[in-house]
Design a protein around this motif. Structure first.
Motif, PDB file in Angstrom:
ATOM      1  N   TRP A 566       0.738  -1.182   0.039  1.00  0.00           N
ATOM      2  CA  TRP A 566       0.079   0.017  -0.114  1.00  0.00           C
ATOM      3  C   TRP A 566       1.050   1.297   0.080  1.00  0.00           C
ATOM      4  O   TRP A 566       2.195   1.177   0.426  1.00  0.00           O
ATOM      5  N   PRO A 575      -5.186   7.652  -5.673  1.00  0.00           N
ATOM      6  CA  PRO A 575      -4.110   6.517  -5.420  1.00  0.00           C
ATOM      7  C   PRO A 575      -2.773   6.929  -6.331  1.00  0.00           C
ATOM      8  O   PRO A 575      -2.735   7.980  -7.165  1.00  0.00           O
ATOM      9  N   HIS A 577       1.203   5.936  -7.936  1.00  0.00           N
ATOM     10  CA  HIS A 577       1.526   4.846  -9.012  1.00  0.00           C
ATOM     11  C   HIS A 577       2.673   4.084  -8.230  1.00  0.00           C
ATOM     12  O   HIS A 577       3.486   5.011  -7.477  1.00  0.00           O
ATOM     13  N   VAL A 593       2.295   0.152 -11.998  1.00  0.00           N
ATOM     14  CA  VAL A 593       1.157  -0.347 -11.585  1.00  0.00           C
ATOM     15  C   VAL A 593       0.476   0.801 -10.661  1.00  0.00           C
ATOM     16  O   VAL A 593       1.081   1.688  -9.932  1.00  0.00           O
ATOM     17  N   ALA A 595      -1.783   1.775  -7.253  1.00  0.00           N
ATOM     18  CA  ALA A 595      -2.186   1.017  -6.031  1.00  0.00           C
ATOM     19  C   ALA A 595      -3.601   1.869  -5.808  1.00  0.00           C
ATOM     20  O   ALA A 595      -3.876   2.839  -4.895  1.00  0.00           O
ATOM     21  N   ASP A 596      -4.635   0.981  -6.032  1.00  0.00           N
ATOM     22  CA  ASP A 596      -6.053   1.624  -5.973  1.00  0.00           C
ATOM     23  C   ASP A 596      -6.993   0.365  -5.521  1.00  0.00           C
ATOM     24  O   ASP A 596      -8.272   0.715  -5.824  1.00  0.00           O
ATOM     25  N   ASP A 597      -6.394  -0.622  -5.110  1.00  0.00           N
ATOM     26  CA  ASP A 597      -7.158  -1.642  -4.443  1.00  0.00           C
ATOM     27  C   ASP A 597      -7.960  -0.904  -3.087  1.00  0.00           C
ATOM     28  O   ASP A 597      -7.140  -0.569  -2.441  1.00  0.00           O
ATOM     29  N   HIS A 613      -5.980   2.456  -1.669  1.00  0.00           N
ATOM     30  CA  HIS A 613      -4.569   2.655  -1.791  1.00  0.00           C
ATOM     31  C   HIS A 613      -3.527   1.423  -1.715  1.00  0.00           C
ATOM     32  O   HIS A 613      -2.600   1.558  -1.407  1.00  0.00           O
ATOM     33  N   TYR A 615      -2.341  -2.537  -3.355  1.00  0.00           N
ATOM     34  CA  TYR A 615      -2.155  -3.507  -4.352  1.00  0.00           C
ATOM     35  C   TYR A 615      -1.529  -4.677  -3.941  1.00  0.00           C
ATOM     36  O   TYR A 615      -0.827  -4.955  -3.305  1.00  0.00           O
ATOM     37  N   SER A 616      -2.406  -5.670  -4.726  1.00  0.00           N
ATOM     38  CA  SER A 616      -2.254  -7.028  -4.362  1.00  0.00           C
ATOM     39  C   SER A 616      -2.240  -8.014  -5.650  1.00  0.00           C
ATOM     40  O   SER A 616      -2.615  -9.071  -5.962  1.00  0.00           O
ATOM     41  N   GLY A 617      -1.717  -7.143  -6.929  1.00  0.00           N
ATOM     42  CA  GLY A 617      -1.607  -7.670  -8.171  1.00  0.00           C
ATOM     43  C   GLY A 617      -0.380  -8.706  -8.359  1.00  0.00           C
ATOM     44  O   GLY A 617       0.495  -8.571  -7.618  1.00  0.00           O
TER      45      GLY A 617
END
Length: 650
Positions: A566, A575, A577, A593, A595-597, A613, A615-617
């Motif tokens: 995050w 969010p 980048h 990427v 961070a907008d999850d 905020h 990111y789990s991609g």
């Protein structure tokens, strides 16, 4: 001793009250009229009149030297007259912390030893008449009816479980009663009721001129059984709750309903303090019995609508709703003839001609009158212009003793001496109730060097809204100040306090420096009160302009790696980048990427920035072999710079 009985004999036993409130219905979350339903098993009382034949006192030995004790029934003096004009000349105030309440089994009253001896001597003087009954049905309260106020005291003694008790004076208070009208016209001139706990015999001793026909009517209150009563009262939910002391309801002492509807004044202008001239030797658990007896005596013996006083206070500090009609209403009582309309009457249970009231009772009277006068917008310990029922004009303190309104010894010299303390304490409580109060719900950091605060505040002197000042005390010694009107919609607050729904605040403080800052909100006093009290403080981390976050983990599976990251740029809620570098033996790759999850934990910890905020991609197409993953959060706007969030081997 002969007697002729005009009333029934009763069942011969005192029944103890048992009560259980089965239901109290509270409906709705805003101000509403709500029924309060109670089902109770309460003792039934009856006031009997016994016409007693009197005869000359039989003297055991000459008693010509006996003297009527001066001060047995003290009368108002020059100091009292000046006090009636608003001057405070009540003498020294006792510093005694209070007289302990005697055990319920005590036979005689505290402080009555010397008075009893003098009354014994008085009872044996020539020219007095005496009579009674030593075989009557048990009773709890006794009084007499007379044609006129006698010049000398009327005495009574009762026969109880321990034998004959000492003589006591039955005080005649011609000015303790209702104003002229239907309630007063039904009454007769009677003594104050004397609660005796339990007795089965009595003797009365009166001056001869008080009973020219050589007989007198004796009023006896008896408990005759129990009855089941269902009471439904409509009270205004939420009204008069703020600062209200613990006032025990009429149902808690088994009050009878009034005979007819109550009368109301336009407002309460002052409080009048009385004493009941009953025993000082009672236990706290016996107060309901005392109140029931007084009410029955007033209603059936005197013919009044209800118990005379609006409130009662006991030696233990208990406060009781006496006359019904609503504790927050201007109910017209029957406690001070010609002074009932526009006043509230408070009786302290006991006789304070000879002893000090307990500190608990003094404190309770002060708290009660501070609250009662507060809700009627009357300031304790000041003066008021009062017009009585017959048109007399008076300038008096807003808290007076009965003797300052009428020619009487009530409320007893010792309680009268405590009136300055009662006034001062009532004013302190009044002022305290005028202070703003509220709650700082939360404070948190916002983008752009700002802090958001939310809460509510009520100034009881302001019927619509209040003012709040918020300070941010910064670590460098400076502060940020913001003042706003607290008029936001908060029905949750209105339903609890009954002082309006528009009492909330929610706003932003700008110009806050980075670091751990102390945020404090203060209610700004308007009208009565003692200051601007704080309603809450919280520490807040002000981030300023920076970009940061956390790289919690990297999990490789084949040719891809899943990240747990995050990041927040504190200049914005948008969010940020992320640049993800994967370093290996053959070089590195870069992936951009966003961070907008949504992360609920972030929304809870950083409410000013929201939860979007995370990111789990996954990063794919990884070459075979060992690698290292490094993550950087890119500064989006404003000050600050890119932030490295860490590296992990995969």
């Amino acid at each position: 001793m002969d007697s002729e009985h005009a009333g029934g004999s009763g069942n011969g036993r005192t029944h103890r009250r048992t009560a259980q409130v089965l239901a109290v219905l509270l409906i709705g979350s805003v101000l509403a009229f709500v029924p309060q339903v109670s089902v109770e098993l309460v003792p039934e009382l009856r006031t009997d009149t016994e016409s007693v034949r009197l005869g000359p006192v039989e003297l055991a030995e000459p008693a010509a030297s006996a003297q009527v004790p001066e001060g047995t029934a003290p009368e108002g003096d020059a100091e009292d007259d000046s006090a009636a004009q608003g001057a405070d000349t009540s003498g020294e105030v006792s510093s005694d912390p209070g007289t302990p309440v005697p055990d319920a089994g005590a036979v005689d009253d505290a402080g009555h030893t010397a008075a009893g001896a003098l009354e014994e001597a008085l009872s044996e003087q020539p020219g007095r008449l005496e009579g009674g009954s030593d075989e009557t049905a048990p009773f709890t309260t006794i009084g007499v009816a007379v044609d006129a106020v006698p010049d000398e005291p009327v005495l009574v003694r009762v026969h109880g479980p321990g034998g004959w008790e000492p003589w006591r004076e039955l005080q005649i208070e011609p000015f303790e009663g209702p104003d002229p009208g239907p309630e007063a016209s039904a009454g007769r001139l009677t003594s104050m009721p004397m609660w005796v706990r339990e007795a089965d015999g009595y003797e009365v001793n009166v001056p001869a001129e008080a009973a020219p026909a050589e007989q007198v009517d004796v009023l006896l209150v008896r408990e005759t059984g129990n009855s089941l009563e269902v009471e439904i009262e409509e009270t205004e939910a939420g009204a008069a709750t703020y600062g209200q002391p613990n006032i025990r309801s009429r149902s808690s002492w088994g009050a009878r309903p009034s005979k007819y509807a109550y009368s109301y004044a336009s407002n309460v202008k002052l409080g009048i303090v009385h004493h009941s001239v009953t025993s000082n030797s009672y236990g706290c658990s016996e107060v309901p019995s005392i109140l029931r007896s007084i009410q029955n005596y007033h209603m059936d013996g005197n013919g009044w609508n209800d118990i005379a006083y609006n409130f009662a206070v006991d030696l233990c500090g208990g406060i009781w709703e006496a006359r019904g009609g609503g504790i927050d209403k201007a109910v017209v009582g029957g406690h001070t003839t010609n002074w009932n309309t526009g006043t509230t009457g408070v009786v302290v249970l006991g006789n304070f001609d000879t002893v000090d009231p307990s500190w608990n009772s003094v404190s309770a009277v002060s708290q009660l009158l501070g609250w009662k006068l507060r809700i009627h917008d009357v300031v304790p310990n000041t003066t008021v212009n009062f017009t009585d029922y017959v048109g007399g004009h008076h300038t008096v303190n807003t808290i007076i003793g009965h003797r300052q309104a009428q020619a009487t010894a009530c409320p007893g010299q010792y309680l009268y001496n405590d009136l300055p303390s009662i006034r001062s304490l009532a004013r302190s409580h009044f002022d305290y109730l005028g202070n703003p109060f509220g709650h700082l719900d939360y404070a948190y950091d916002l983008p752009g060097n700002a802090i958001h605060v939310r809460g509510w505040v009520i100034d009881p002197d302001d019927e619509t809204s209040s003012v709040i000042h918020t300070y941010v005390w910064q670590t460098d010694g400076t502060h940020v100040l913001e003042g706003v009107t607290a008029n936001g919609y908060r029905p949750d607050v209105g339903s609890v306090y009954g002082l309006g729904n528009y009492r909330g605040f929610s706003y932003q403080l700008d110009g806050v420096k980075p670091g751990v800052q102390l945020v404090c909100a203060y209610g700004i006093n308007h009208g009565y009160g003692t200051g601007n009290p704080p309603i809450g403080c919280q520490y807040v981390w002000s981030f300023g302009s920076l970009t940061g976050g956390n790289f919690a983990g990297a999990h490789r599976q084949g040719g891809s790696v899943t990240l747990d990251v995050w990041a927040i740029d504190t200049d914005t809620t948008q969010p940020v980048h992320l640049h993800v570098y994967v370093y290996g033996s053959s070089g590195h790759t870069l992936t951009d990427v966003v961070a907008d999850d949504y992360r609920a934990d972030l929304a809870a910890v950083f409410p000013g920035y929201g939860g979007y905020h995370g990111y789990s991609g996954a990063i794919t197409n990884l070459p075979v072999g060992a690698h290292t993953v490094c993550v950087y959060a890119l500064n989006r706007t404003g000050g600050g710079s890119d932030a490295g969030l860490g590296c992990q081997p995969i």
